[in-house]
Design a protein around this motif. Structure first.
Motif, short mmCIF file in Angstrom:
data_model
loop_
_atom_site.label_atom_id
_atom_site.label_comp_id
_atom_site.label_asym_id
_atom_site.label_seq_id
_atom_site.Cartn_x
_atom_site.Cartn_y
_atom_site.Cartn_z
N LYS A 145 5.14 6.98 -7.30
CA LYS A 145 4.94 8.34 -7.81
C LYS A 145 6.22 9.17 -7.64
O LYS A 145 6.61 9.93 -8.54
CB LYS A 145 3.78 9.00 -7.07
CG LYS A 145 2.41 8.38 -7.39
CD LYS A 145 1.30 9.09 -6.65
CE LYS A 145 -0.06 8.49 -7.00
NZ LYS A 145 -1.18 9.17 -6.28
N ARG A 152 0.83 -1.21 0.00
CA ARG A 152 0.00 0.00 0.00
C ARG A 152 0.86 1.26 0.00
O ARG A 152 0.52 2.26 -0.64
CB ARG A 152 -0.91 -0.01 1.22
CG ARG A 152 -2.02 -1.06 1.12
CD ARG A 152 -2.94 -1.01 2.33
NE ARG A 152 -4.03 -1.98 2.20
CZ ARG A 152 -4.96 -2.19 3.13
NH1 ARG A 152 -4.92 -1.48 4.27
NH2 ARG A 152 -5.91 -3.07 2.92
N ASP A 198 2.62 2.83 -3.52
CA ASP A 198 2.02 3.76 -4.48
C ASP A 198 2.67 5.14 -4.39
O ASP A 198 3.11 5.68 -5.42
CB ASP A 198 0.51 3.83 -4.24
CG ASP A 198 -0.19 4.68 -5.28
OD1 ASP A 198 -1.29 5.15 -5.00
OD2 ASP A 198 0.38 4.88 -6.38
N THR A 217 2.29 3.86 -14.34
CA THR A 217 2.32 3.73 -12.89
C THR A 217 0.97 4.10 -12.27
O THR A 217 0.55 3.49 -11.28
CB THR A 217 3.41 4.62 -12.31
OG1 THR A 217 3.21 5.97 -12.76
CG2 THR A 217 4.79 4.16 -12.77
N ARG A 218 0.31 5.10 -12.87
CA ARG A 218 -1.02 5.46 -12.34
C ARG A 218 -2.03 4.33 -12.59
O ARG A 218 -2.89 4.08 -11.75
CB ARG A 218 -1.48 6.76 -12.98
CG ARG A 218 -0.73 7.99 -12.48
CD ARG A 218 -1.40 9.27 -12.94
NE ARG A 218 -1.31 9.42 -14.40
CZ ARG A 218 -0.29 10.01 -15.02
NH1 ARG A 218 0.72 10.51 -14.31
NH2 ARG A 218 -0.28 10.13 -16.34
N THR A 220 -3.18 -2.37 -5.43
CA THR A 220 -4.13 -2.43 -4.31
C THR A 220 -4.81 -3.80 -4.24
O THR A 220 -4.95 -4.40 -3.15
CB THR A 220 -5.17 -1.32 -4.45
OG1 THR A 220 -4.50 -0.05 -4.55
CG2 THR A 220 -6.11 -1.30 -3.26
N THR A 263 -1.84 1.40 -10.05
CA THR A 263 -2.23 1.61 -8.65
C THR A 263 -3.34 0.65 -8.24
O THR A 263 -3.30 0.02 -7.17
CB THR A 263 -2.67 3.06 -8.45
OG1 THR A 263 -1.61 3.94 -8.82
CG2 THR A 263 -3.05 3.31 -6.99
N THR A 264 -4.35 0.51 -9.11
CA THR A 264 -5.47 -0.39 -8.80
C THR A 264 -4.99 -1.84 -8.69
O THR A 264 -5.41 -2.57 -7.78
CB THR A 264 -6.55 -0.26 -9.89
OG1 THR A 264 -6.94 1.10 -10.01
CG2 THR A 264 -7.76 -1.11 -9.52
#
Length: 526
Positions: A189, A182, A185, A300-301, A308, A304-305
């Motif tokens: 960034k 977690r 992330d 990378t964005r 997670t 994120t999902t």
């Protein structure tokens, strides 16, 4: 003239029919184009099956622009030339030597009354022109031999080490791993920002690469002084012994480390010399690296999902890994305990092969079969002795015919008569070997058997010789009668005979027909 013109017209029509008629079959062929991620070991000409029945073959193979394998399936059976959009195809193994075939399902089962799926669209132009495209990627399972490769050495040991270390590293640390994932992330960034800064400073990086070569070259040239510096550092470290509480362990290991570092530094100098062309090439591709780093941000964005979800998955995976640890330990113990057995088995089979054990085993089987197989005028027979009495059955009362355990006068006389009746069966055509064996089994001594058979042979020699039988019965005479146990092969008309009363079976004796049948099957002939 008219006749010649008619002949020419018929010739032209026949040629046109031959040309267009022969080409019509290939032009109307039903070709299905299916795409697979992998078509390993598939070759043209292999079978295409539907429900286990061959309906065609593989026509051709190709690689698409999407880097997938395009397989053209030629469906030859007219009843199956109707593939729908929900059709599926799978590459399956044909045999253990690597042959493959494609198994297809033209359409999926539908409920009664449901509308059928649309037909496949024909490719108008481009790749596979004229073929029917099967939508989507089809299944190509992983071959069993590739899966079994993970069980070979050294891959089996490596997999065991990975599972053991993974289980040991994550045992009881599921929450920490979840927190790391977690927290990754924001770290990704920040990494993205760092990469952007580095991308903007690519010229500085190129200069750094060139200058590092200049710096490393003198170090490599003066590696003797560098080694002296290391030794002096060792002396300085020993002078700080008053802080041994904090530095004692490190200082004990530092001299050995520095001595081992000396050849490494020499190799590092050589690496610096050889790394110059690489850095030069890296400077030329800096714009591509910059573009790659710039496009890494959206990736990378989007990740994120996934990260997670991966964190949630580790919660479930932790329990699975903890529960699988006993199984992994058992497998490790099994592998350790099976090693001596496998080593001995390998040595045994190697010795068996190198010393000709296979050939000797085949020789034994050959000679053993040859030893028990016989041949006479009736054909092949088995050399065996058949116990024809009933004395092998357990009984609680005395049987006069079975006198092996009774020595009384009455039982001995009954045994003698029973054995003599077995010898008398020789005159009825029974095998002498079986008759003698039967007599000995009924209690007669071998000497008495020899004397009785010698007397019977002398008596037979004193009899006048019989006239030979004619090859064929004379006209009007009765045909030659075969024994009752042999099938009739002639064309004689069967005669009506009055059936004789069935003889009563007595223990330790057999009917003449049965004895004759045994003689015929076991090769007896007198």
């Amino acid at each position: 003239m008219k006749r010649l013109a008619a002949i020419l017209a018929l010739g032209v029509l026949a040629a046109a029919f031959a040309v267009f008629g022969s080409g019509a079959g290939d032009g109307d062929a039903y070709l299905v184009r299916a795409e697979f991620r992998n078509a390993f070991s598939v070759i043209p000409g292999e079978d295409v099956k539907i429900a286990g029945v061959r309906v065609g073959s593989i026509e051709a193979l190709d690689v698409t622009d999407r880097q997938t394998a395009a397989v053209t399936l030629k469906i030859e059976e007219p009843g199956f030339q109707d593939f729908r959009t929900d059709a599926t195809c799978t590459i399956r193994p044909q045999s253990l030597i690597g042959e493959k075939f494609v198994e297809c399902t033209p359409t999926q089962p539908k409920a009664q009354g449901a509308a059928p799926s649309p037909k496949l669209q024909r490719i108008a132009s481009g790749e596979g022109e004229g073929e029917y495209r099967l939508p989507g990627l089809q299944a190509s399972p992983v071959d069993l031999d590739l899966v079994n490769n993970t069980l070979r050495l050294p891959y089996r040991q490596r997999l065991s080490l990975i599972l053991n270390e993974l289980g040991a590293g994550l045992a009881g640390r599921g929450q920490d791993l979840n927190a790391i994932i977690r927290d990754a992330d924001p770290g990704l960034k920040a990494t993205d920002k760092v990469l952007k800064i580095l991308a903007s400073q690519n010229r500085v990086l190129a200069d750094l690469a060139r200058d590092s070569d200049t710096v490393m070259r003198p170090l490599a040239r003066e590696r003797g002084r560098v080694a002296d510096f290391v030794q002096q550092a060792d002396t300085t470290a020993q002078a700080t012994a008053e802080r041994r509480v904090d530095l004692e362990r490190n200082l004990q290991r530092l001299p050995a480390f520095l001595r081992e570092l000396r050849p490494t530094m020499a190799r590092l100098g050589e690496l610096g010399d050889q790394f110059t062309p690489v850095l030069s090439d890296l400077g030329r591709v800096a714009p591509d690296v910059n573009r790659f780093v710039s496009q890494l941000g959206p990736f990378t964005r989007s990740a994120t999902t996934s990260l997670t979800s991966l964190g949630d998955t580790t919660v479930v995976g932790r329990d699975a890994l903890l529960k699988s640890k006993p199984i992994i330990d058992d497998l490790r113990q099994f592998g350790i305990q099976a090693k001596p057995l496998s080593t001995n088995l390998d040595a045994l089979l190697t010795s068996f092969k190198e010393t000709g054990g296979v050939e000797r085993l085949m020789d034994y089987l050959f000679y053993q079969v040859a030893a028990i197989n016989g041949f006479d005028q009736f054909g092949h027979y088995l050399r065996a002795q058949l116990v024809v009495n009933l004395c092998s059955t357990y009984a609680v009362t005395n049987d006069p015919a079975c006198s092996a355990n009774f020595t009384g006068t009455e039982s001995r006389s009954v045994t003698t008569r029973s054995a003599q009746s077995a010898l008398d069966a020789i005159d009825d055509g029974r095998s002498p070997l079986l008759a003698k064996t039967d007599a000995v089994l009924r209690g007669m001594s071998p000497e008495d058997v020899r004397a009785a058979t010698t007397t019977a042979r002398q008596r037979d020699e004193a009899k006048p010789a019989l006239a030979p039988l004619p090859a064929r019965p004379a006209k009007g005479e009765a045909p030659l009668q075969l024994p009752a146990f042999l099938p009739s092969t002639g064309e004689a008309t069967p005669q009506k005979t009055t059936p004789a009363p069935a003889p009563s079976a007595t223990p330790g004796s057999a009917s003449p027909a049965t004895e004759g049948l045994l003689d015929y099957l076991l090769g007896g002939g007198g």
